[in-house]
Design a protein around this motif. Structure first.
Motif, PDB file in Angstrom:
ATOM      1  N   VAL A  43       0.837  -1.236   0.087  1.00 13.46           N
ATOM      2  CA  VAL A  43       0.099   0.082  -0.005  1.00 13.46           C
ATOM      3  C   VAL A  43       0.878   1.375   0.117  1.00 13.46           C
ATOM      4  CG1 VAL A  43      -1.616   1.223   1.485  1.00 13.46           C
ATOM      5  CG2 VAL A  43      -1.964  -1.139   1.014  1.00 13.46           C
ATOM      6  N   ALA A  46       2.130   1.847  -3.395  1.00 18.10           N
ATOM      7  CA  ALA A  46       1.002   2.496  -4.281  1.00 18.10           C
ATOM      8  C   ALA A  46       0.774   3.713  -4.096  1.00 18.10           C
ATOM      9  CB  ALA A  46      -0.107   1.335  -3.990  1.00 18.10           C
ATOM     10  N   LEU A  47       0.837   4.363  -2.880  1.00 18.08           N
ATOM     11  CA  LEU A  47       0.598   5.768  -2.522  1.00 18.08           C
ATOM     12  C   LEU A  47       1.781   6.609  -2.803  1.00 18.08           C
ATOM     13  CD1 LEU A  47      -1.427   5.002   0.725  1.00 18.08           C
ATOM     14  CD2 LEU A  47      -2.320   5.487  -1.605  1.00 18.08           C
ATOM     15  N   THR A  51       0.292   9.640  -7.404  1.00 12.49           N
ATOM     16  CA  THR A  51      -0.988   8.739  -7.392  1.00 12.49           C
ATOM     17  C   THR A  51      -1.981   9.792  -7.201  1.00 12.49           C
ATOM     18  OG1 THR A  51       0.176   6.818  -6.227  1.00 12.49           O
ATOM     19  CG2 THR A  51      -2.040   6.949  -6.409  1.00 12.49           C
ATOM     20  N   ARG A  52      -2.828   9.587  -8.157  1.00 15.14           N
ATOM     21  CA  ARG A  52      -4.114  10.542  -8.272  1.00 15.14           C
ATOM     22  C   ARG A  52      -5.296   9.451  -8.119  1.00 15.14           C
ATOM     23  NH1 ARG A  52      -1.284  13.633  -6.607  1.00 15.14           N
ATOM     24  NH2 ARG A  52      -0.147  14.909  -7.835  1.00 15.14           N
ATOM     25  N   LEU A  54      -6.429   5.258  -6.805  1.00 10.67           N
ATOM     26  CA  LEU A  54      -5.780   4.137  -6.436  1.00 10.67           C
ATOM     27  C   LEU A  54      -7.015   3.156  -6.929  1.00 10.67           C
ATOM     28  CD1 LEU A  54      -4.047   2.367  -4.712  1.00 10.67           C
ATOM     29  CD2 LEU A  54      -5.287   3.019  -2.759  1.00 10.67           C
ATOM     30  N   ALA A  56      -8.272  -0.155  -5.696  1.00  8.43           N
ATOM     31  CA  ALA A  56      -8.045  -1.180  -4.589  1.00  8.43           C
ATOM     32  C   ALA A  56      -8.878  -2.339  -4.807  1.00  8.43           C
ATOM     33  CB  ALA A  56      -8.383  -0.504  -3.445  1.00  8.43           C
ATOM     34  N   MET A  59      -7.999  -5.295  -1.706  1.00  8.01           N
ATOM     35  CA  MET A  59      -6.780  -4.661  -1.285  1.00  8.01           C
ATOM     36  C   MET A  59      -6.686  -5.416   0.139  1.00  8.01           C
ATOM     37  SD  MET A  59      -5.290  -0.999  -0.759  1.00  8.01           S
ATOM     38  CE  MET A  59      -6.646  -0.379   0.325  1.00  8.01           C
ATOM     39  N   VAL A  75      -5.591   4.791   4.273  1.00 11.83           N
ATOM     40  CA  VAL A  75      -5.638   5.122   2.864  1.00 11.83           C
ATOM     41  C   VAL A  75      -6.778   6.154   2.681  1.00 11.83           C
ATOM     42  CG1 VAL A  75      -6.417   4.092   0.652  1.00 11.83           C
ATOM     43  CG2 VAL A  75      -4.921   2.747   2.096  1.00 11.83           C
ATOM     44  N   ALA A  79      -6.035   9.759   1.042  1.00 10.63           N
ATOM     45  CA  ALA A  79      -6.856   9.953  -0.113  1.00 10.63           C
ATOM     46  C   ALA A  79      -7.446  11.526  -0.053  1.00 10.63           C
ATOM     47  CB  ALA A  79      -7.948   9.121  -0.620  1.00 10.63           C
ATOM     48  N   MET A  84      -7.262  12.423  -3.698  1.00 12.09           N
ATOM     49  CA  MET A  84      -6.999  11.326  -4.407  1.00 12.09           C
ATOM     50  C   MET A  84      -8.337  10.591  -4.573  1.00 12.09           C
ATOM     51  SD  MET A  84      -4.267   8.535  -3.818  1.00 12.09           S
ATOM     52  CE  MET A  84      -5.034   7.495  -2.394  1.00 12.09           C
ATOM     53  N   ILE A  86     -10.278   6.813  -5.141  1.00 13.10           N
ATOM     54  CA  ILE A  86     -10.288   5.514  -5.080  1.00 13.10           C
ATOM     55  C   ILE A  86     -11.331   4.632  -5.565  1.00 13.10           C
ATOM     56  CG2 ILE A  86      -9.909   3.688  -3.201  1.00 13.10           C
ATOM     57  CD1 ILE A  86      -9.216   5.885  -1.098  1.00 13.10           C
TER      58      ILE A  86
END
Length: 108
Positions: A43, A46-47, A51-52, A54, A56, A59, A75, A79, A84, A86
């Motif tokens: 994670v 990935a962050l 990152t705009r 995600l 998941a 996850m 997360v 975000a 961000m 998700i």
């Protein structure tokens, strides 16, 4: 693990703390960590700062409920802070209802 994290980017201490990644884990090899500890590293990678969105996809499925809650809390906080998006893919309805603003159920 420190080197593996740095392959993507240098995560800041705040992100590591928010995900519950302990400093001593950074000196270990992947096979020396539990599934939950490894998931936290995934994670974190990935962050990255660019990152705009995600995606998941299941996850936290294989993790215990406490670890799932910790990771999802981290997360969602990140975000919100970064504005961000998700996309959550899961079979767990309660998780969807708690996390998502819009739910598309392909089974209905």
């Amino acid at each position: 693990m420190h080197r593996i994290l740095h392959e993507g980017y240098q995560p800041d201490e705040e992100l590591l703390a928010l995900l519950g990644i302990e400093q001593e884990w950074l000196t270990r090899w992947p096979h020396e960590l539990s599934g939950g500890e490894l998931q936290r590293f995934c994670v974190a990678r990935a962050l990255g700062p660019n990152t705009r969105f995600l995606i998941a996809d299941e996850m936290t499925t294989m993790l215990d409920a406490i670890t799932q809650a910790q990771i999802w809390h981290a997360v969602t906080e990140i975000a919100k802070k970064r504005k961000m998006g998700i996309i959550v893919v899961t079979h767990e309805k309660k998780l969807m209802q708690r996390l998502c603003h819009r739910i598309i159920d392909f089974n209905e």
